[in-house]
Design a protein around this motif. Structure first.
Motif, PDB file in Angstrom:
ATOM      1  N   THR A   4       0.820  -1.211   0.000  1.00  0.00           N
ATOM      2  CA  THR A   4       0.000   0.000   0.000  1.00  0.00           C
ATOM      3  C   THR A   4       0.854   1.261   0.000  1.00  0.00           C
ATOM      4  OG1 THR A   4      -1.833  -1.111   1.141  1.00  0.00           O
ATOM      5  CG2 THR A   4      -1.752   1.292   1.271  1.00  0.00           C
ATOM      6  N   ALA A   5       1.894   1.281   0.859  1.00  0.00           N
ATOM      7  CA  ALA A   5       2.755   2.461   0.951  1.00  0.00           C
ATOM      8  C   ALA A   5       3.494   2.710  -0.356  1.00  0.00           C
ATOM      9  CB  ALA A   5       3.746   2.291   2.101  1.00  0.00           C
ATOM     10  N   ARG A   6       4.022   1.646  -0.961  1.00  0.00           N
ATOM     11  CA  ARG A   6       4.779   1.800  -2.201  1.00  0.00           C
ATOM     12  C   ARG A   6       3.883   2.245  -3.348  1.00  0.00           C
ATOM     13  NH1 ARG A   6       9.567  -0.323  -3.526  1.00  0.00           N
ATOM     14  NH2 ARG A   6       9.034   0.752  -5.458  1.00  0.00           N
ATOM     15  N   LEU A   7       2.700   1.641  -3.446  1.00  0.00           N
ATOM     16  CA  LEU A   7       1.796   1.999  -4.539  1.00  0.00           C
ATOM     17  C   LEU A   7       1.273   3.424  -4.383  1.00  0.00           C
ATOM     18  CD1 LEU A   7      -0.248  -1.297  -4.985  1.00  0.00           C
ATOM     19  CD2 LEU A   7       1.548  -0.419  -6.479  1.00  0.00           C
ATOM     20  N   ARG A   8       1.010   3.844  -3.141  1.00  0.00           N
ATOM     21  CA  ARG A   8       0.533   5.212  -2.914  1.00  0.00           C
ATOM     22  C   ARG A   8       1.598   6.223  -3.343  1.00  0.00           C
ATOM     23  NH1 ARG A   8      -1.204   4.787   1.940  1.00  0.00           N
ATOM     24  NH2 ARG A   8      -3.442   4.847   1.526  1.00  0.00           N
ATOM     25  N   ALA A   9       2.854   5.950  -2.992  1.00  0.00           N
ATOM     26  CA  ALA A   9       3.941   6.854  -3.381  1.00  0.00           C
ATOM     27  C   ALA A   9       4.123   6.866  -4.899  1.00  0.00           C
ATOM     28  CB  ALA A   9       5.241   6.432  -2.688  1.00  0.00           C
ATOM     29  N   GLY A  10       4.020   5.700  -5.519  1.00  0.00           N
ATOM     30  CA  GLY A  10       4.145   5.634  -6.973  1.00  0.00           C
ATOM     31  C   GLY A  10       3.010   6.345  -7.672  1.00  0.00           C
ATOM     32  N   ARG A  11       1.797   6.194  -7.142  1.00  0.00           N
ATOM     33  CA  ARG A  11       0.640   6.878  -7.726  1.00  0.00           C
ATOM     34  C   ARG A  11       0.813   8.390  -7.657  1.00  0.00           C
ATOM     35  NH1 ARG A  11      -5.140   6.053  -4.901  1.00  0.00           N
ATOM     36  NH2 ARG A  11      -4.036   7.221  -3.272  1.00  0.00           N
ATOM     37  N   GLU A  12       1.304   8.882  -6.532  1.00  0.00           N
ATOM     38  CA  GLU A  12       1.504  10.323  -6.375  1.00  0.00           C
ATOM     39  C   GLU A  12       2.556  10.838  -7.350  1.00  0.00           C
ATOM     40  OE1 GLU A  12       2.888  13.537  -2.920  1.00  0.00           O
ATOM     41  OE2 GLU A  12       2.310  11.493  -2.366  1.00  0.00           O
ATOM     42  N   ALA A  13       3.626  10.055  -7.548  1.00  0.00           N
ATOM     43  CA  ALA A  13       4.681  10.471  -8.475  1.00  0.00           C
ATOM     44  C   ALA A  13       4.164  10.541  -9.909  1.00  0.00           C
ATOM     45  CB  ALA A  13       5.868   9.515  -8.385  1.00  0.00           C
ATOM     46  N   VAL A  14       3.325   9.572 -10.290  1.00  0.00           N
ATOM     47  CA  VAL A  14       2.753   9.583 -11.638  1.00  0.00           C
ATOM     48  C   VAL A  14       1.808  10.767 -11.799  1.00  0.00           C
ATOM     49  CG1 VAL A  14       1.219   8.355 -13.240  1.00  0.00           C
ATOM     50  CG2 VAL A  14       3.006   7.105 -12.003  1.00  0.00           C
ATOM     51  N   ALA A  15       0.945  10.993 -10.807  1.00  0.00           N
ATOM     52  CA  ALA A  15      -0.002  12.108 -10.883  1.00  0.00           C
ATOM     53  C   ALA A  15       0.731  13.442 -10.999  1.00  0.00           C
ATOM     54  CB  ALA A  15      -0.910  12.106  -9.654  1.00  0.00           C
ATOM     55  N   THR A  16       1.806  13.602 -10.223  1.00  0.00           N
ATOM     56  CA  THR A  16       2.590  14.841 -10.281  1.00  0.00           C
ATOM     57  C   THR A  16       3.230  15.020 -11.651  1.00  0.00           C
ATOM     58  OG1 THR A  16       3.056  14.734  -7.910  1.00  0.00           O
ATOM     59  CG2 THR A  16       4.512  16.100  -9.249  1.00  0.00           C
ATOM     60  N   GLY A  17       3.783  13.935 -12.187  1.00  0.00           N
ATOM     61  CA  GLY A  17       4.417  14.009 -13.496  1.00  0.00           C
ATOM     62  C   GLY A  17       3.435  14.317 -14.610  1.00  0.00           C
ATOM     63  N   LEU A  18       2.267  13.693 -14.556  1.00  0.00           N
ATOM     64  CA  LEU A  18       1.267  13.922 -15.600  1.00  0.00           C
ATOM     65  C   LEU A  18       0.715  15.337 -15.545  1.00  0.00           C
ATOM     66  CD1 LEU A  18      -0.714  10.546 -15.505  1.00  0.00           C
ATOM     67  CD2 LEU A  18       0.965  11.286 -17.199  1.00  0.00           C
ATOM     68  N   ALA A  19       0.664  15.904 -14.354  1.00  0.00           N
ATOM     69  CA  ALA A  19       0.126  17.263 -14.209  1.00  0.00           C
ATOM     70  C   ALA A  19       0.948  18.286 -14.978  1.00  0.00           C
ATOM     71  CB  ALA A  19       0.069  17.642 -12.729  1.00  0.00           C
ATOM     72  N   SER A  20       2.222  17.968 -15.216  1.00  0.00           N
ATOM     73  CA  SER A  20       3.082  18.903 -15.940  1.00  0.00           C
ATOM     74  C   SER A  20       3.046  18.684 -17.451  1.00  0.00           C
ATOM     75  CB  SER A  20       4.526  18.766 -15.444  1.00  0.00           C
ATOM     76  OG  SER A  20       5.042  17.486 -15.739  1.00  0.00           O
ATOM     77  N   ILE A  21       2.304  17.660 -17.896  1.00  0.00           N
ATOM     78  CA  ILE A  21       2.188  17.375 -19.324  1.00  0.00           C
ATOM     79  C   ILE A  21       0.811  17.823 -19.782  1.00  0.00           C
ATOM     80  CG2 ILE A  21       2.283  15.616 -21.120  1.00  0.00           C
ATOM     81  CD1 ILE A  21       3.966  13.909 -19.262  1.00  0.00           C
TER      82      ILE A  21
END
Length: 467
Positions: A355-372
């Motif tokens: 859960t912790a790893r997937l939550r952190a990965g999800r946040e990183a993807v969301a942050t990256g996509l927000a800049s595209i």
């Protein structure tokens, strides 16, 4: 009869495409592994007829591919898939520099080392045995059965076989119950290697649509009742790649319909424990029908290198599986089984890490996509990945452009049966945040390249043509 090349291309991808665009799409199929080296392609004349294009266009397509080393041609003979003698610039990357998003898997759980140390006395106690484990260690089968029971479906160790991963389990099931030439219902999109396994066992595939919002239950049920497929392969929890989950009511209705149509339902639970914040816990699909065959593994909750999987099925089928298994393997490695016993004794620690790893990965993807510009994160409550809508059928173009930035990114059609879903892209949420941030930066560069190219992208098609 449609050739495999045209089936993989998909009708909407070739309509109006130039020879250069067609060559680029075929190159993508080769690089992505959907066309295999040495595979025979249709003749120029046959391809022209299938595509309803001129002979000069298909001649030009094959000439472009031959010039780049992606096909070999014999005068008056066949055209076959090839690879360049030296890697092309777009894929000439070293392993350390490239980021591979074709594999949606996390690194090992922190408890793996300690579990390995604790497993050694258990392994040592087995030295006096033959070392072969056709059914699996009793204590591991009991641990897997106990987890099914905890999740809501009473299970006995005699209903479990331990395998070398979930895909190995699926092959064993198909080798036991398979019928060449029969139909198999599959989700569209789905796990690509499951499609390959069904093809290998001679099945004809019937796709049923799934999206981030869920399944088209009416389509699925109508297909079961109308076509009566021999097998249905489903991923009901955190579906790969969309992340959707079936409700208990949907599971019950689908299981009942499959039973009425005489269909063997094979449920893949590899992703079942990958919850971030779904907010509800459905029953395993086996709770709704004793005929459901379930495959699962330790690969996503512990480590992909721990090749441990299992099959849960009725005792009568277990006996048939055990009779079939020696024809291609004599069991699962004992050390991995001993380690798995130790890991499964502390499921809360495993699921907390996931859960912790997937939550952190999800946040990183969301942050990256927000800049595209033009891309955003769809609802993703768990699972392996985010299933993006690109807004236009440019997935293959984006995949190819990503290789120029040392990013390996399978296009949406890789997860389908016929080259469709060019508007879609799977982005894993399983990498560490810093690695994921780097990948998102490279994706933005590739996105900018495709947007700047404009005319090089595949032609836009109506959204109704994309499932």
């Amino acid at each position: 009869m449609t050739s495999r090349l045209v089936e993989q291309l998909g009708a909407q991808s070739v309509a109006g495409a130039t020879a250069a665009s067609l060559a680029e799409q075929i190159r993508a199929l080769i690089l992505d592994g959907r066309l295999t080296v040495g595979e025979r392609l249709p003749s120029e004349r046959a391809l022209a007829l299938e595509l309803r294009r001129s002979r000069s266009t298909t001649t030009r397509v094959y000439s472009l591919l031959e010039g780049d080393g992606y096909v070999s041609r014999l005068h008056g003979g066949s055209t076959r898939v090839a690879l360049p003698h030296s890697p092309p610039t777009a894929t000439n990357t070293d392993d350390d520099a490239a980021i591979d998003l074709s594999i949606a898997s996390m690194d090992s759980t922190p408890g793996l080392y300690d579990a390995t140390v604790r497993s050694l006395p258990r392994l040592a106690a087995l030295r006096g045995t033959s070392g072969y484990s056709l059914r699996g260690l009793p204590e591991l089968r009991e641990a897997v059965a106990r987890r099914f029971t905890e999740r809501g479906v009473e299970t006995d160790a005699d209903e479990i076989i331990i395998t070398s991963g979930a895909l190995n389990a699926f092959h064993l099931v198909l080798a036991t119950i398979g019928r060449r030439g029969e139909r198999a219902l599959v989700e569209q999109p789905t796990f690509p290697h499951a499609l390959e396994a069904l093809h290998r066992h001679g099945y004809r595939l019937l796709p049923t649509p799934v999206d981030v919002t869920g399944w088209d239950e009416r389509h699925l049920s109508d297909t079961l009742l109308r076509s009566r497929p021999h097998v249905a392969y489903l991923i009901p929890d955190f579906h790969n790649p969309t992340g959707a989950s079936l409700s208990d009511a949907e599971r019950s209705r689908i299981a009942t319909t499959a039973r009425n149509s005489g269909t063997h339902v094979v449920v893949d639970e590899t992703t079942a424990e990958l919850d971030i914040d779904r907010g509800w816990s459905p029953l395993p699909m086996a709770a709704f029908s004793p005929q459901v065959i379930t495959v699962g593994s330790m690969s996503k909750i512990a480590w992909g290198g721990l090749r441990i999987g299992w099959i849960r099925a009725e005792r009568s089928l277990i006996a048939r599986l055990l009779a079939t298994r020696p024809s291609f393997e004599l069991g699962t490695a004992l050390l991995e089984q001993c380690i798995a016993v130790e890991l499964l004794q502390d499921m809360p620690a495993l699921t907390a890490h996931v859960t912790a790893r997937l939550r952190a990965g999800r946040e990183a993807v969301a942050t990256g996509l927000a800049s595209i510009g033009g891309l955003s994160m769809p609802p993703t409550s768990g699972g392996l990945s985010a299933w993006l809508d690109l807004g236009a059928p440019i997935s293959t173009s984006l995949s190819l452009a990503s290789r120029d930035h040392q990013l390996i990114l399978p296009p949406g059609p890789r997860f389908t049966t016929g080259g469709v879903l060019e508007r879609r892209l799977r982005i894993p949420i399983t990498l560490p945040p810093e690695r994921m941030a780097d990948a998102m930066g490279r994706l933005q560069l590739a996105w900018n390249d495709v947007m700047a190219g404009g005319a090089s992208a595949p032609r836009e098609v109506p959204s109704s043509a994309v499932i």
